[in-house]
Design a protein around this motif. Structure first.
Motif, PDB file in Angstrom:
ATOM      1  N   ASP A 264       0.795  -1.101   0.083  1.00  0.00           N
ATOM      2  CA  ASP A 264       0.043  -0.074   0.079  1.00  0.00           C
ATOM      3  C   ASP A 264       0.912   1.090  -0.015  1.00  0.00           C
ATOM      4  N   ARG A 265       2.087   1.077   0.695  1.00  0.00           N
ATOM      5  CA  ARG A 265       2.961   2.384   0.770  1.00  0.00           C
ATOM      6  C   ARG A 265       3.336   2.587  -0.652  1.00  0.00           C
ATOM      7  N   GLN A 266       3.811   1.578  -1.384  1.00  0.00           N
ATOM      8  CA  GLN A 266       3.881   1.768  -2.823  1.00  0.00           C
ATOM      9  C   GLN A 266       3.094   2.274  -3.791  1.00  0.00           C
TER      10      GLN A 266
ATOM     11  N   PHE B 109      18.961  -6.881   3.789  1.00  0.00           N
ATOM     12  CA  PHE B 109      19.183  -5.971   4.671  1.00  0.00           C
ATOM     13  C   PHE B 109      17.781  -5.497   4.822  1.00  0.00           C
ATOM     14  N   ASN B 110      17.409  -4.881   6.018  1.00  0.00           N
ATOM     15  CA  ASN B 110      16.069  -4.268   6.639  1.00  0.00           C
ATOM     16  C   ASN B 110      16.104  -2.966   6.220  1.00  0.00           C
ATOM     17  N   PRO B 111      15.008  -2.490   5.622  1.00  0.00           N
ATOM     18  CA  PRO B 111      13.825  -3.106   4.943  1.00  0.00           C
ATOM     19  C   PRO B 111      14.152  -3.470   3.577  1.00  0.00           C
ATOM     20  N   VAL B 112      13.749  -4.968   3.477  1.00  0.00           N
ATOM     21  CA  VAL B 112      14.312  -5.785   2.332  1.00  0.00           C
ATOM     22  C   VAL B 112      13.733  -5.011   0.991  1.00  0.00           C
ATOM     23  N   PRO B 113      12.608  -4.904   0.856  1.00  0.00           N
ATOM     24  CA  PRO B 113      12.149  -4.155  -0.354  1.00  0.00           C
ATOM     25  C   PRO B 113      12.960  -2.948  -0.664  1.00  0.00           C
ATOM     26  N   VAL B 114      13.586  -2.132   0.407  1.00  0.00           N
ATOM     27  CA  VAL B 114      14.127  -0.823   0.148  1.00  0.00           C
ATOM     28  C   VAL B 114      15.671  -1.135  -0.289  1.00  0.00           C
ATOM     29  N   MET B 115      16.056  -2.051   0.729  1.00  0.00           N
ATOM     30  CA  MET B 115      17.763  -1.935   0.494  1.00  0.00           C
ATOM     31  C   MET B 115      18.330  -2.437  -0.717  1.00  0.00           C
TER      32      MET B 115
ATOM     33  N   SER C  17      29.635  -7.135   5.995  1.00  0.00           N
ATOM     34  CA  SER C  17      28.537  -6.182   6.394  1.00  0.00           C
ATOM     35  C   SER C  17      28.687  -5.987   7.994  1.00  0.00           C
ATOM     36  N   ASN C  18      28.624  -7.049   8.570  1.00  0.00           N
ATOM     37  CA  ASN C  18      28.736  -7.035  10.151  1.00  0.00           C
ATOM     38  C   ASN C  18      30.018  -6.790  10.803  1.00  0.00           C
ATOM     39  N   ARG C  19      31.078  -7.329  10.066  1.00  0.00           N
ATOM     40  CA  ARG C  19      32.571  -7.109  10.486  1.00  0.00           C
ATOM     41  C   ARG C  19      32.721  -5.610  10.721  1.00  0.00           C
TER      42      ARG C  19
ATOM     43  N   LEU D 266      29.979  -3.086  10.291  1.00  0.00           N
ATOM     44  CA  LEU D 266      28.848  -2.243  10.925  1.00  0.00           C
ATOM     45  C   LEU D 266      29.062  -2.432  12.459  1.00  0.00           C
ATOM     46  N   MET D 267      29.089  -3.613  13.053  1.00  0.00           N
ATOM     47  CA  MET D 267      28.836  -3.825  14.329  1.00  0.00           C
ATOM     48  C   MET D 267      30.052  -3.429  15.248  1.00  0.00           C
ATOM     49  N   PRO D 268      31.433  -3.236  14.936  1.00  0.00           N
ATOM     50  CA  PRO D 268      32.287  -2.372  15.692  1.00  0.00           C
ATOM     51  C   PRO D 268      32.043  -1.022  15.598  1.00  0.00           C
TER      52      PRO D 268
ATOM     53  N   HIS E 265      24.909   9.422   7.174  1.00  0.00           N
ATOM     54  CA  HIS E 265      24.150   7.929   7.325  1.00  0.00           C
ATOM     55  C   HIS E 265      22.701   8.368   7.604  1.00  0.00           C
ATOM     56  N   PRO E 266      21.585   7.406   6.897  1.00  0.00           N
ATOM     57  CA  PRO E 266      20.439   7.884   7.178  1.00  0.00           C
ATOM     58  C   PRO E 266      19.822   7.611   8.338  1.00  0.00           C
ATOM     59  N   MET E 267      20.486   6.834   9.342  1.00  0.00           N
ATOM     60  CA  MET E 267      20.148   6.854  10.714  1.00  0.00           C
ATOM     61  C   MET E 267      21.589   6.891  11.454  1.00  0.00           C
ATOM     62  N   GLY E 268      21.441   7.595  12.722  1.00  0.00           N
ATOM     63  CA  GLY E 268      22.590   7.542  13.715  1.00  0.00           C
ATOM     64  C   GLY E 268      22.757   5.966  13.932  1.00  0.00           C
TER      65      GLY E 268
ATOM     66  N   PHE F  42      16.955  -0.453  15.565  1.00  0.00           N
ATOM     67  CA  PHE F  42      16.207  -0.774  14.556  1.00  0.00           C
ATOM     68  C   PHE F  42      16.641  -2.304  14.279  1.00  0.00           C
ATOM     69  N   VAL F  43      17.723  -2.550  14.260  1.00  0.00           N
ATOM     70  CA  VAL F  43      18.218  -4.096  13.972  1.00  0.00           C
ATOM     71  C   VAL F  43      17.903  -4.846  15.044  1.00  0.00           C
ATOM     72  N   GLY F  44      17.903  -4.121  16.376  1.00  0.00           N
ATOM     73  CA  GLY F  44      17.562  -5.233  17.291  1.00  0.00           C
ATOM     74  C   GLY F  44      18.826  -5.534  18.435  1.00  0.00           C
TER      75      GLY F  44
HETATM   76  N1  CAA Z   1       8.917  -1.867   2.963  1.00  0.00           N
HETATM   77  C1  CAA Z   1       8.637  -1.349   1.711  1.00  0.00           C
HETATM   78  N2  CAA Z   1       8.981   0.095   1.588  1.00  0.00           N
HETATM   79  C2  CAA Z   1       9.300   0.557   2.616  1.00  0.00           C
HETATM   80  C3  CAA Z   1       9.541  -0.014   3.825  1.00  0.00           C
HETATM   81  C4  CAA Z   1       9.338  -1.261   4.128  1.00  0.00           C
HETATM   82  N3  CAA Z   1       9.262  -2.189   5.247  1.00  0.00           N
HETATM   83  N4  CAA Z   1      10.133   0.776   4.721  1.00  0.00           N
HETATM   84  C5  CAA Z   1      10.173   2.050   4.109  1.00  0.00           C
HETATM   85  N5  CAA Z   1      10.111   2.013   2.933  1.00  0.00           N
HETATM   86  C6  CAA Z   1      10.032   2.867   1.847  1.00  0.00           C
HETATM   87  C7  CAA Z   1       9.258   4.161   1.873  1.00  0.00           C
HETATM   88  O1  CAA Z   1       7.996   3.835   1.412  1.00  0.00           O
HETATM   89  C8  CAA Z   1       9.923   5.209   1.220  1.00  0.00           C
HETATM   90  O2  CAA Z   1       9.879   5.033  -0.099  1.00  0.00           O
HETATM   91  P1  CAA Z   1      10.329   6.204  -1.136  1.00  0.00           P
HETATM   92  O3  CAA Z   1      11.715   6.334  -1.171  1.00  0.00           O
HETATM   93  O4  CAA Z   1       9.857   5.700  -2.542  1.00  0.00           O
HETATM   94  O5  CAA Z   1       9.429   7.337  -0.791  1.00  0.00           O
HETATM   95  C9  CAA Z   1      11.410   4.893   1.771  1.00  0.00           C
HETATM   96  O6  CAA Z   1      11.350   3.563   1.940  1.00  0.00           O
HETATM   97  C10 CAA Z   1      11.745   5.692   2.677  1.00  0.00           C
HETATM   98  O7  CAA Z   1      10.890   5.353   4.003  1.00  0.00           O
HETATM   99  P2  CAA Z   1      10.472   6.519   4.728  1.00  0.00           P
HETATM  100  O8  CAA Z   1      10.228   7.660   3.915  1.00  0.00           O
HETATM  101  O9  CAA Z   1       9.008   5.837   5.536  1.00  0.00           O
HETATM  102  O10 CAA Z   1      11.410   6.619   5.964  1.00  0.00           O
HETATM  103  P3  CAA Z   1      12.939   7.147   5.828  1.00  0.00           P
HETATM  104  O11 CAA Z   1      12.968   8.134   4.763  1.00  0.00           O
HETATM  105  O12 CAA Z   1      13.277   7.491   7.189  1.00  0.00           O
HETATM  106  O13 CAA Z   1      13.567   5.893   5.398  1.00  0.00           O
HETATM  107  C11 CAA Z   1      14.849   3.788   5.953  1.00  0.00           C
HETATM  108  C12 CAA Z   1      13.610   4.517   6.204  1.00  0.00           C
HETATM  109  C13 CAA Z   1      14.700   3.306   4.687  1.00  0.00           C
HETATM  110  C14 CAA Z   1      14.626   2.660   6.976  1.00  0.00           C
HETATM  111  C15 CAA Z   1      16.008   4.626   6.337  1.00  0.00           C
HETATM  112  O14 CAA Z   1      16.032   5.338   7.516  1.00  0.00           O
HETATM  113  C16 CAA Z   1      17.339   3.835   6.090  1.00  0.00           C
HETATM  114  O15 CAA Z   1      17.971   3.557   5.251  1.00  0.00           O
HETATM  115  N6  CAA Z   1      17.686   3.560   7.530  1.00  0.00           N
HETATM  116  C17 CAA Z   1      19.068   2.649   7.401  1.00  0.00           C
HETATM  117  C18 CAA Z   1      18.702   1.196   7.263  1.00  0.00           C
HETATM  118  C19 CAA Z   1      19.678   0.243   7.100  1.00  0.00           C
HETATM  119  O16 CAA Z   1      20.786   0.342   7.325  1.00  0.00           O
HETATM  120  N7  CAA Z   1      19.364  -1.098   7.279  1.00  0.00           N
HETATM  121  C20 CAA Z   1      20.312  -2.144   7.514  1.00  0.00           C
HETATM  122  C21 CAA Z   1      20.430  -2.878   8.619  1.00  0.00           C
HETATM  123  S1  CAA Z   1      21.407  -3.876   9.010  1.00  0.00           S
HETATM  124  C22 CAA Z   1      20.684  -5.270   8.536  1.00  0.00           C
HETATM  125  O17 CAA Z   1      19.575  -5.219   7.964  1.00  0.00           O
HETATM  126  C23 CAA Z   1      21.429  -6.826   8.435  1.00  0.00           C
HETATM  127  C24 CAA Z   1      22.232  -7.041   9.404  1.00  0.00           C
HETATM  128  O18 CAA Z   1      22.834  -8.083   9.352  1.00  0.00           O
HETATM  129  C25 CAA Z   1      22.131  -6.602  10.982  1.00  0.00           C
END
Ligand code: CAA
Length: 295
Positions: free
Chosen positions: A49-51, A141-147, A188-190, A192-194, A223-226, A233-235
Protein backbone atom coordinates in the motif's frame (compact mmCIF):
# COMPACT_ATOMS: atom_id res chain seq x y z
CA UNK A 1 14.21 -20.57 -10.88
CA UNK A 2 10.47 -20.19 -10.38
CA UNK A 3 9.53 -21.59 -7.01
CA UNK A 4 11.01 -19.96 -3.93
CA UNK A 5 10.41 -21.14 -0.39
CA UNK A 6 11.05 -18.69 2.44
CA UNK A 7 11.44 -20.21 5.91
CA UNK A 8 10.39 -17.85 8.73
CA UNK A 9 7.86 -15.03 8.44
CA UNK A 10 9.38 -12.43 10.78
CA UNK A 11 10.70 -9.04 9.64
CA UNK A 12 13.30 -10.44 7.23
CA UNK A 13 11.20 -13.41 6.04
CA UNK A 14 8.19 -11.29 5.13
CA UNK A 15 10.41 -8.75 3.35
CA UNK A 16 12.10 -11.51 1.33
CA UNK A 17 8.71 -13.07 0.43
CA UNK A 18 7.43 -9.60 -0.60
CA UNK A 19 10.44 -9.03 -2.87
CA UNK A 20 10.28 -12.39 -4.68
CA UNK A 21 6.47 -12.27 -5.04
CA UNK A 22 6.57 -8.75 -6.45
CA UNK A 23 9.08 -9.95 -9.05
CA UNK A 24 6.73 -12.71 -10.27
CA UNK A 25 8.12 -15.73 -8.39
CA UNK A 26 5.80 -18.28 -6.76
CA UNK A 27 6.58 -17.98 -3.06
CA UNK A 28 5.87 -20.58 -0.38
CA UNK A 29 6.14 -18.82 2.99
CA UNK A 30 6.68 -21.30 5.83
CA UNK A 31 6.36 -20.70 9.57
CA UNK A 32 5.37 -23.07 12.36
CA UNK A 33 3.29 -20.25 13.85
CA UNK A 34 0.04 -19.51 11.91
CA UNK A 35 -0.42 -16.17 13.71
CA UNK A 36 3.00 -15.07 12.51
CA UNK A 37 2.03 -16.02 8.92
CA UNK A 38 -1.18 -13.94 9.14
CA UNK A 39 0.77 -10.99 10.55
CA UNK A 40 3.35 -11.33 7.74
CA UNK A 41 0.67 -11.18 5.03
CA UNK A 42 -0.79 -8.04 6.65
CA UNK A 43 2.66 -6.43 6.82
CA UNK A 44 3.31 -7.23 3.15
CA UNK A 45 -0.10 -5.78 2.17
CA UNK A 46 0.65 -2.60 4.18
CA UNK A 47 4.07 -2.22 2.58
CA UNK A 48 2.55 -2.73 -0.89
CA UNK A 49 0.00 0.00 0.00
CA UNK A 50 2.91 2.36 0.77
CA UNK A 51 4.17 1.73 -2.77
CA UNK A 52 0.67 2.39 -4.21
CA UNK A 53 0.48 5.68 -2.26
CA UNK A 54 3.89 6.63 -3.70
CA UNK A 55 2.57 5.83 -7.20
CA UNK A 56 5.23 3.13 -7.78
CA UNK A 57 2.76 0.20 -7.78
CA UNK A 58 -0.77 -0.41 -9.09
CA UNK A 59 -3.66 -2.11 -7.26
CA UNK A 60 -3.43 -4.92 -9.85
CA UNK A 61 0.24 -5.55 -9.08
CA UNK A 62 -0.60 -5.64 -5.38
CA UNK A 63 -3.26 -8.31 -6.01
CA UNK A 64 -0.83 -10.26 -8.21
CA UNK A 65 1.97 -10.02 -5.63
CA UNK A 66 -0.25 -11.26 -2.80
CA UNK A 67 -1.59 -13.98 -5.13
CA UNK A 68 1.98 -15.24 -5.65
CA UNK A 69 2.33 -16.08 -1.95
CA UNK A 70 1.06 -19.33 -0.38
CA UNK A 71 1.56 -19.95 3.33
CA UNK A 72 2.45 -23.25 5.01
CA UNK A 73 2.92 -24.35 8.61
CA UNK A 74 4.37 -27.68 7.42
CA UNK A 75 7.97 -27.41 6.21
CA UNK A 76 7.86 -30.67 4.26
CA UNK A 77 4.89 -29.46 2.16
CA UNK A 78 6.32 -25.93 1.82
CA UNK A 79 9.61 -27.06 0.27
CA UNK A 80 8.25 -29.87 -1.93
CA UNK A 81 8.59 -27.87 -5.20
CA UNK A 82 11.35 -25.44 -4.27
CA UNK A 83 14.06 -24.43 -6.73
CA UNK A 84 15.55 -22.24 -4.01
CA UNK A 85 14.95 -22.12 -0.26
CA UNK A 86 15.84 -18.94 1.63
CA UNK A 87 15.93 -19.58 5.36
CA UNK A 88 15.21 -16.52 7.53
CA UNK A 89 14.42 -18.13 10.89
CA UNK A 90 15.62 -16.84 14.27
CA UNK A 91 19.40 -16.38 14.58
CA UNK A 92 20.01 -19.51 16.62
CA UNK A 93 22.63 -21.96 15.41
CA UNK A 94 20.97 -25.12 16.76
CA UNK A 95 17.65 -24.13 15.18
CA UNK A 96 19.33 -23.41 11.83
CA UNK A 97 21.22 -26.73 11.86
CA UNK A 98 17.96 -28.55 12.56
CA UNK A 99 16.13 -26.66 9.78
CA UNK A 100 18.87 -27.32 7.21
CA UNK A 101 18.82 -31.02 8.10
CA UNK A 102 15.09 -31.05 7.32
CA UNK A 103 15.52 -28.94 4.17
CA UNK A 104 18.11 -31.40 2.91
CA UNK A 105 15.70 -34.26 3.55
CA UNK A 106 12.58 -32.71 2.01
CA UNK A 107 13.63 -30.20 -0.69
CA UNK A 108 14.22 -31.47 -4.26
CA UNK A 109 17.78 -32.78 -4.67
CA UNK A 110 18.79 -30.00 -7.11
CA UNK A 111 17.38 -27.16 -4.95
CA UNK A 112 19.78 -24.51 -3.66
CA UNK A 113 19.57 -23.99 0.11
CA UNK A 114 20.35 -20.40 1.14
CA UNK A 115 20.46 -18.77 4.55
CA UNK A 116 19.77 -15.11 5.32
CA UNK A 117 21.91 -15.41 8.47
CA UNK A 118 23.67 -12.21 9.51
CA UNK A 119 26.56 -13.94 11.24
CA UNK A 120 26.32 -17.72 11.55
CA UNK A 121 28.92 -19.63 9.52
CA UNK A 122 27.56 -20.85 6.17
CA UNK A 123 30.20 -23.60 6.24
CA UNK A 124 28.81 -24.83 9.57
CA UNK A 125 25.20 -24.65 8.34
CA UNK A 126 26.17 -26.54 5.17
CA UNK A 127 27.74 -29.30 7.28
CA UNK A 128 24.23 -30.24 8.49
CA UNK A 129 23.34 -31.27 4.92
CA UNK A 130 24.50 -33.87 2.41
CA UNK A 131 24.72 -31.13 -0.25
CA UNK A 132 27.23 -28.57 1.12
CA UNK A 133 28.14 -27.45 -2.42
CA UNK A 134 24.53 -26.20 -2.84
CA UNK A 135 24.42 -24.20 0.42
CA UNK A 136 25.10 -20.47 0.25
CA UNK A 137 24.46 -17.24 2.20
CA UNK A 138 21.91 -14.82 0.73
CA UNK A 139 21.97 -11.92 3.19
CA UNK A 140 19.33 -9.21 2.73
CA UNK A 141 19.08 -5.91 4.63
CA UNK A 142 16.13 -4.41 6.47
CA UNK A 143 13.79 -3.11 5.02
CA UNK A 144 14.27 -5.77 2.33
CA UNK A 145 12.12 -4.14 -0.40
CA UNK A 146 14.14 -0.90 -0.01
CA UNK A 147 17.77 -1.82 0.68
CA UNK A 148 19.75 -2.46 -2.51
CA UNK A 149 22.43 -4.84 -1.25
CA UNK A 150 22.48 -8.63 -1.24
CA UNK A 151 25.61 -10.02 0.44
CA UNK A 152 26.23 -13.47 -1.03
CA UNK A 153 28.37 -15.66 1.19
CA UNK A 154 30.37 -18.50 -0.30
CA UNK A 155 30.96 -21.19 2.29
CA UNK A 156 34.13 -23.32 2.28
CA UNK A 157 32.37 -25.95 0.13
CA UNK A 158 29.96 -23.75 -1.89
CA UNK A 159 30.14 -24.42 -5.63
CA UNK A 160 31.12 -21.26 -7.58
CA UNK A 161 28.24 -21.93 -10.01
CA UNK A 162 25.79 -21.77 -7.08
CA UNK A 163 27.07 -18.35 -5.90
CA UNK A 164 26.89 -17.21 -9.53
CA UNK A 165 23.23 -18.34 -9.81
CA UNK A 166 22.33 -16.40 -6.66
CA UNK A 167 24.25 -13.41 -8.04
CA UNK A 168 22.19 -13.46 -11.26
CA UNK A 169 18.95 -13.99 -9.35
CA UNK A 170 19.70 -11.00 -7.06
CA UNK A 171 20.25 -8.82 -10.13
CA UNK A 172 16.94 -10.04 -11.52
CA UNK A 173 15.31 -8.84 -8.26
CA UNK A 174 16.73 -5.35 -8.86
CA UNK A 175 19.38 -5.71 -6.14
CA UNK A 176 23.14 -5.16 -6.21
CA UNK A 177 24.87 -8.40 -5.17
CA UNK A 178 28.37 -8.70 -3.72
CA UNK A 179 30.08 -12.07 -3.17
CA UNK A 180 32.19 -12.47 -0.02
CA UNK A 181 33.90 -15.34 1.79
CA UNK A 182 32.64 -17.06 4.92
CA UNK A 183 34.43 -15.52 7.92
CA UNK A 184 32.82 -14.16 11.11
CA UNK A 185 30.42 -11.27 10.36
CA UNK A 186 31.16 -11.61 6.62
CA UNK A 187 31.85 -8.02 5.40
CA UNK A 188 28.67 -6.17 6.40
CA UNK A 189 28.63 -6.96 10.09
CA UNK A 190 32.44 -7.17 10.42
CA UNK A 191 32.38 -3.43 9.72
CA UNK A 192 28.93 -2.31 10.93
CA UNK A 193 28.95 -3.91 14.40
CA UNK A 194 32.31 -2.50 15.61
CA UNK A 195 31.03 0.94 14.53
CA UNK A 196 27.80 0.49 16.51
CA UNK A 197 29.80 -0.89 19.47
CA UNK A 198 32.00 2.22 19.42
CA UNK A 199 28.85 4.37 19.58
CA UNK A 200 27.67 2.34 22.63
CA UNK A 201 31.08 2.93 24.27
CA UNK A 202 30.95 6.67 23.48
CA UNK A 203 27.60 6.86 25.30
CA UNK A 204 28.75 4.51 28.12
CA UNK A 205 31.88 6.63 28.75
CA UNK A 206 29.89 9.87 28.69
CA UNK A 207 31.59 11.29 25.59
CA UNK A 208 28.19 12.54 24.39
CA UNK A 209 24.45 11.86 24.64
CA UNK A 210 22.23 9.72 22.40
CA UNK A 211 21.07 12.56 20.16
CA UNK A 212 24.55 14.08 19.86
CA UNK A 213 26.13 10.76 18.81
CA UNK A 214 23.39 10.08 16.26
CA UNK A 215 23.43 13.63 14.90
CA UNK A 216 27.21 13.51 14.37
CA UNK A 217 26.91 10.39 12.24
CA UNK A 218 23.74 11.46 10.40
CA UNK A 219 24.82 14.94 9.46
CA UNK A 220 28.60 14.50 9.50
CA UNK A 221 28.77 11.20 7.64
CA UNK A 222 25.44 11.24 5.75
CA UNK A 223 24.13 8.05 7.40
CA UNK A 224 20.31 7.77 7.08
CA UNK A 225 20.09 6.77 10.76
CA UNK A 226 22.52 7.43 13.60
CA UNK A 227 24.27 4.32 15.03
CA UNK A 228 22.14 4.17 18.20
CA UNK A 229 18.87 4.48 16.27
CA UNK A 230 20.12 1.87 13.79
CA UNK A 231 21.04 -0.50 16.65
CA UNK A 232 17.48 -0.11 18.02
CA UNK A 233 16.14 -0.80 14.49
CA UNK A 234 18.29 -3.95 14.03
CA UNK A 235 17.55 -5.15 17.60
CA UNK A 236 20.01 -4.87 20.49
CA UNK A 237 19.88 -8.64 21.06
CA UNK A 238 20.85 -9.18 17.41
CA UNK A 239 23.75 -6.69 17.76
CA UNK A 240 24.96 -8.46 20.90
CA UNK A 241 24.80 -11.90 19.24
CA UNK A 242 26.77 -10.70 16.23
CA UNK A 243 29.41 -8.99 18.39
CA UNK A 244 29.80 -12.25 20.33
CA UNK A 245 30.27 -14.16 17.06
CA UNK A 246 32.99 -11.65 16.01
CA UNK A 247 34.64 -11.72 19.45
CA UNK A 248 34.68 -15.51 19.67
CA UNK A 249 35.37 -16.22 16.00
CA UNK A 250 38.21 -13.72 15.55
CA UNK A 251 39.57 -13.94 19.12
CA UNK A 252 40.36 -10.22 19.26
CA UNK A 253 39.34 -8.19 22.37
CA UNK A 254 38.51 -5.21 20.15
CA UNK A 255 35.17 -6.91 19.35
CA UNK A 256 34.12 -7.34 23.02
CA UNK A 257 30.54 -6.06 23.36
CA UNK A 258 30.12 -2.87 25.40
CA UNK A 259 28.85 -3.68 28.94
CA UNK A 260 26.04 -1.13 28.46
CA UNK A 261 24.71 -3.18 25.53
CA UNK A 262 24.90 -6.38 27.59
CA UNK A 263 22.93 -4.75 30.43
CA UNK A 264 20.27 -3.38 28.10
CA UNK A 265 19.71 -6.80 26.51
CA UNK A 266 19.57 -8.46 29.93
CA UNK A 267 16.96 -5.88 31.00
CA UNK A 268 14.85 -6.76 27.93
CA UNK A 269 15.32 -3.33 26.33
CA UNK A 270 15.90 -4.66 22.81
CA UNK A 271 15.12 -1.54 20.76
CA UNK A 272 12.15 -0.70 18.51
CA UNK A 273 10.60 -4.19 18.76
CA UNK A 274 10.18 -3.95 22.56
CA UNK A 275 9.38 -0.22 22.50
CA UNK A 276 12.54 0.64 24.46
CA UNK A 277 16.22 0.85 23.63
CA UNK A 278 18.34 3.99 23.29
CA UNK A 279 15.03 5.59 22.26
CA UNK A 280 11.42 4.99 23.28
CA UNK A 281 8.91 4.12 20.58
CA UNK A 282 5.22 4.93 20.29
CA UNK A 283 3.32 2.07 18.54
CA UNK A 284 2.11 2.90 14.99
CA UNK A 285 3.97 6.18 15.03
CA UNK A 286 7.27 7.39 13.65
CA UNK A 287 7.86 9.41 16.86
CA UNK A 288 10.93 8.52 18.89
CA UNK A 289 12.08 10.01 22.15
CA UNK A 290 15.49 9.53 23.81
CA UNK A 291 14.95 6.86 26.50
CA UNK A 292 14.42 8.29 29.96
CA UNK A 293 17.64 6.95 31.52
CA UNK A 294 19.78 8.65 28.83
CA UNK A 295 18.03 12.04 29.05
N1 CAA B 1 8.75 -1.96 2.90
C1 CAA B 1 8.65 -1.28 1.74
N2 CAA B 1 9.03 0.01 1.61
C2 CAA B 1 9.48 0.65 2.71
C3 CAA B 1 9.59 0.02 3.95
C4 CAA B 1 9.19 -1.33 4.02
N3 CAA B 1 9.27 -2.05 5.17
N4 CAA B 1 10.09 0.92 4.84
C5 CAA B 1 10.29 2.05 4.18
N5 CAA B 1 9.92 1.91 2.90
C6 CAA B 1 10.07 2.89 1.81
C7 CAA B 1 9.13 4.04 1.88
O1 CAA B 1 7.93 3.80 1.19
C8 CAA B 1 9.96 5.14 1.21
O2 CAA B 1 9.90 4.99 -0.21
P1 CAA B 1 10.33 6.18 -1.24
O3 CAA B 1 11.82 6.34 -1.11
O4 CAA B 1 9.90 5.63 -2.56
O5 CAA B 1 9.58 7.39 -0.78
C9 CAA B 1 11.37 4.84 1.63
O6 CAA B 1 11.38 3.46 1.97
C10 CAA B 1 11.78 5.68 2.80
O7 CAA B 1 10.87 5.43 3.86
P2 CAA B 1 10.29 6.52 4.84
O8 CAA B 1 10.11 7.82 4.13
O9 CAA B 1 9.14 5.94 5.60
O10 CAA B 1 11.38 6.64 5.95
P3 CAA B 1 12.85 7.16 5.87
O11 CAA B 1 13.12 8.08 4.77
O12 CAA B 1 13.10 7.56 7.26
O13 CAA B 1 13.68 5.82 5.53
C11 CAA B 1 14.76 3.79 6.03
C12 CAA B 1 13.54 4.66 6.27
C13 CAA B 1 14.74 3.28 4.58
C14 CAA B 1 14.63 2.61 6.97
C15 CAA B 1 16.06 4.64 6.28
O14 CAA B 1 16.00 5.24 7.54
C16 CAA B 1 17.32 3.81 6.21
O15 CAA B 1 17.85 3.54 5.14
N6 CAA B 1 17.86 3.41 7.39
C17 CAA B 1 19.02 2.57 7.47
C18 CAA B 1 18.61 1.15 7.25
C19 CAA B 1 19.76 0.20 7.35
O16 CAA B 1 20.92 0.54 7.54
N7 CAA B 1 19.42 -1.09 7.22
C20 CAA B 1 20.38 -2.13 7.36
C21 CAA B 1 20.35 -2.66 8.76
S1 CAA B 1 21.50 -3.98 8.98
C22 CAA B 1 20.66 -5.35 8.45
O17 CAA B 1 19.53 -5.33 8.06
C23 CAA B 1 21.38 -6.62 8.40
C24 CAA B 1 22.12 -7.16 9.52
O18 CAA B 1 22.76 -8.15 9.29
C25 CAA B 1 22.10 -6.61 10.88
Amino acid sequence: MKNITVIGSGTMGNGIAHLFAQNGFAVALVDINPTSLEKALKTIANNLDRQITKGTLTEDSKTQTLGNITTFTDLQKGVANADLVVEAATENIDLKLQIFKQLDEFAPKNAILASNTSSISITKIASATARPTQVVGMHFFNPVPVMKLVEIISGYATDKAVSQKIFELSTQLGKVPVVVNDYPGFVSNRILMPMLNEAFYALFEGVAGVEEIDTVMKLGMAHPMGPLQLADFVGLDVCLNILRVLHEGLGNPKYAPCPLLVNMVEAGHLGAKTGKGFYEYVPNSKATLVAERFR
